[in-house]
Write a protein that holds these residues in place. Structure first.
Motif, mmCIF file in Angstrom:
data_model
loop_
_atom_site.group_PDB
_atom_site.id
_atom_site.type_symbol
_atom_site.label_atom_id
_atom_site.label_comp_id
_atom_site.label_asym_id
_atom_site.label_seq_id
_atom_site.Cartn_x
_atom_site.Cartn_y
_atom_site.Cartn_z
ATOM 1 N N GLY A 123 21.645 3.256 -1.727
ATOM 2 C CA GLY A 123 22.581 2.316 -1.127
ATOM 3 C C GLY A 123 22.100 1.688 0.165
ATOM 4 N N GLU A 124 21.068 2.280 0.785
ATOM 5 C CA GLU A 124 20.585 1.712 2.043
ATOM 6 C C GLU A 124 19.874 0.387 1.808
ATOM 7 N N LEU A 125 19.811 -0.399 2.849
ATOM 8 C CA LEU A 125 19.070 -1.655 2.809
ATOM 9 C C LEU A 125 17.696 -1.331 3.363
ATOM 10 N N SER A 126 16.755 -1.108 2.460
ATOM 11 C CA SER A 126 15.428 -0.655 2.869
ATOM 12 C C SER A 126 14.504 -1.837 3.136
ATOM 13 N N THR A 127 13.385 -1.509 3.743
ATOM 14 C CA THR A 127 12.387 -2.514 4.071
ATOM 15 C C THR A 127 11.521 -2.811 2.848
ATOM 16 N N ALA A 128 11.150 -4.056 2.719
ATOM 17 C CA ALA A 128 10.271 -4.479 1.624
ATOM 18 C C ALA A 128 9.462 -5.682 2.097
ATOM 19 N N ILE A 129 8.344 -5.908 1.430
ATOM 20 C CA ILE A 129 7.588 -7.126 1.709
ATOM 21 C C ILE A 129 8.465 -8.302 1.300
ATOM 22 N N CYS A 130 8.609 -9.232 2.203
ATOM 23 C CA CYS A 130 9.477 -10.390 1.991
ATOM 24 C C CYS A 130 8.656 -11.611 2.390
ATOM 25 N N LEU A 131 8.085 -12.280 1.425
ATOM 26 C CA LEU A 131 7.081 -13.304 1.698
ATOM 27 C C LEU A 131 7.535 -14.403 2.641
ATOM 28 N N ASN A 132 8.828 -14.663 2.705
ATOM 29 C CA ASN A 132 9.295 -15.694 3.642
ATOM 30 C C ASN A 132 9.796 -15.084 4.943
ATOM 31 N N GLY A 133 9.524 -13.786 5.160
ATOM 32 C CA GLY A 133 9.957 -13.109 6.382
ATOM 33 C C GLY A 133 8.928 -13.226 7.497
ATOM 34 N N ALA A 134 9.361 -12.840 8.674
ATOM 35 C CA ALA A 134 8.467 -12.805 9.829
ATOM 36 C C ALA A 134 7.508 -11.619 9.679
ATOM 37 N N THR A 135 6.311 -11.764 10.190
ATOM 38 C CA THR A 135 5.351 -10.666 10.096
ATOM 39 C C THR A 135 5.542 -9.697 11.258
ATOM 40 N N VAL A 136 5.297 -8.433 10.965
ATOM 41 C CA VAL A 136 5.346 -7.366 11.963
ATOM 42 C C VAL A 136 4.120 -6.480 11.764
ATOM 43 N N PRO A 137 3.675 -5.797 12.812
ATOM 44 C CA PRO A 137 2.556 -4.868 12.633
ATOM 45 C C PRO A 137 3.061 -3.607 11.937
ATOM 46 N N VAL A 138 2.514 -3.311 10.776
ATOM 47 C CA VAL A 138 2.945 -2.133 10.027
ATOM 48 C C VAL A 138 2.108 -0.920 10.424
ATOM 49 N N LEU A 139 2.497 0.242 9.953
ATOM 50 C CA LEU A 139 1.760 1.461 10.209
ATOM 51 C C LEU A 139 0.795 1.708 9.062
ATOM 52 N N TRP A 140 -0.149 2.611 9.290
ATOM 53 C CA TRP A 140 -1.097 2.929 8.234
ATOM 54 C C TRP A 140 -1.615 4.341 8.448
ATOM 55 N N ALA A 141 -2.076 4.918 7.351
ATOM 56 C CA ALA A 141 -2.650 6.263 7.397
ATOM 57 C C ALA A 141 -3.783 6.340 6.390
ATOM 58 N N ARG A 142 -4.798 7.088 6.752
ATOM 59 C CA ARG A 142 -5.871 7.381 5.801
ATOM 60 C C ARG A 142 -5.340 8.387 4.793
ATOM 61 N N LEU A 143 -5.856 8.303 3.573
ATOM 62 C CA LEU A 143 -5.429 9.215 2.521
ATOM 63 C C LEU A 143 -6.528 10.230 2.236
ATOM 64 N N ALA A 144 -6.117 11.443 1.949
ATOM 65 C CA ALA A 144 -7.044 12.540 1.658
ATOM 66 C C ALA A 144 -7.415 12.518 0.183
ATOM 67 N N THR A 145 -7.967 11.402 -0.246
ATOM 68 C CA THR A 145 -8.481 11.244 -1.605
ATOM 69 C C THR A 145 -9.534 10.152 -1.569
ATOM 70 N N ASP A 146 -10.519 10.272 -2.428
ATOM 71 C CA ASP A 146 -11.514 9.199 -2.501
ATOM 72 C C ASP A 146 -11.417 8.451 -3.823
ATOM 73 N N SER A 147 -10.300 8.660 -4.514
ATOM 74 C CA SER A 147 -10.069 8.004 -5.796
ATOM 75 C C SER A 147 -8.919 7.009 -5.664
ATOM 76 N N LEU A 148 -9.221 5.732 -5.869
ATOM 77 C CA LEU A 148 -8.169 4.715 -5.789
ATOM 78 C C LEU A 148 -7.095 4.932 -6.851
#
Length: 176
Positions: free
Chosen positions: A42-67
């Motif tokens: 029921g929450e209004l969650s965040t999603a990529i919205c192509l006509n939205g304003a850009t914001v700096p997102v977060l990122w993390a390295r993943l402990a896998t070498d397989s895409l």
């Protein structure tokens, strides 16, 4: 293979099956994000919205070498049905990859980047972005535990995900 995942919502505080290595970093690329997807809770969650304003997102390295393994872990974490092909986005950095995301990935010595690619959803219509008025009316109309869950979601989204809808929600509902 050096793989990273981009995040801007609950993935940050509830990684679950996603093999995050270390902590989430705040210097991610600029991505158009908005509070535009009514989630199953029921929450209004965040999603990529192509006509939205850009914001700096977060990122993390993943402990896998397989895409494929990284994409599958993200699909499972986000509970995206296996038959749905649009739920996980990916970029493999190579000689021919261009654009801001590729540049950012190269600067961070990444071979690939993945992210949740579910579109906005409102009024049960996949791909429909609510207006800011519709978003606020939706949230204001929630009751009890569902409203508290929606409020908690907005308040847990990192402050750097500072979108026009978030500012309007804070102004009109006092959340976040």
């Amino acid at each position: 293979m050096n793989i990273a995942c981009l995040g801007w919502g609950s993935l940050i505080w509830k990684t679950e099956a996603l093999p995050v290595e270390g902590s989430w970093l705040t210097d991610g690329p600029q991505v158009p994000i908005e509070f535009s997807r009514v989630s199953d809770g029921g929450e209004l969650s965040t999603a990529i919205c192509l006509n939205g304003a850009t914001v700096p997102v977060l990122w993390a390295r993943l402990a896998t070498d397989s895409l494929p393994a990284a994409c599958e872990a993200l699909r499972q974490r986000e509970q995206i049905p296996a038959e749905r092909t649009d739920g996980v986005g990916r970029l493999v950095v190579g000689e021919s990859a261009t654009g801001p995301l590729s540049q950012w990935a190269r600067q961070n010595q990444l071979d690939a980047v993945i992210w949740t690619a579910l579109p906005p959803r409102f009024a049960l219509l996949e791909g429909r972005t609510p207006s800011v008025e519709e978003a606020i009316a939706w949230l204001a109309g929630l009751r009890g535990e569902q409203q508290q869950h929606a409020r908690d979601y907005i308040e847990q989204v990192p402050a750097q995900i500072d979108t026009p809808y978030r500012r309007a929600i804070k102004q009109q509902l006092g959340w976040g």
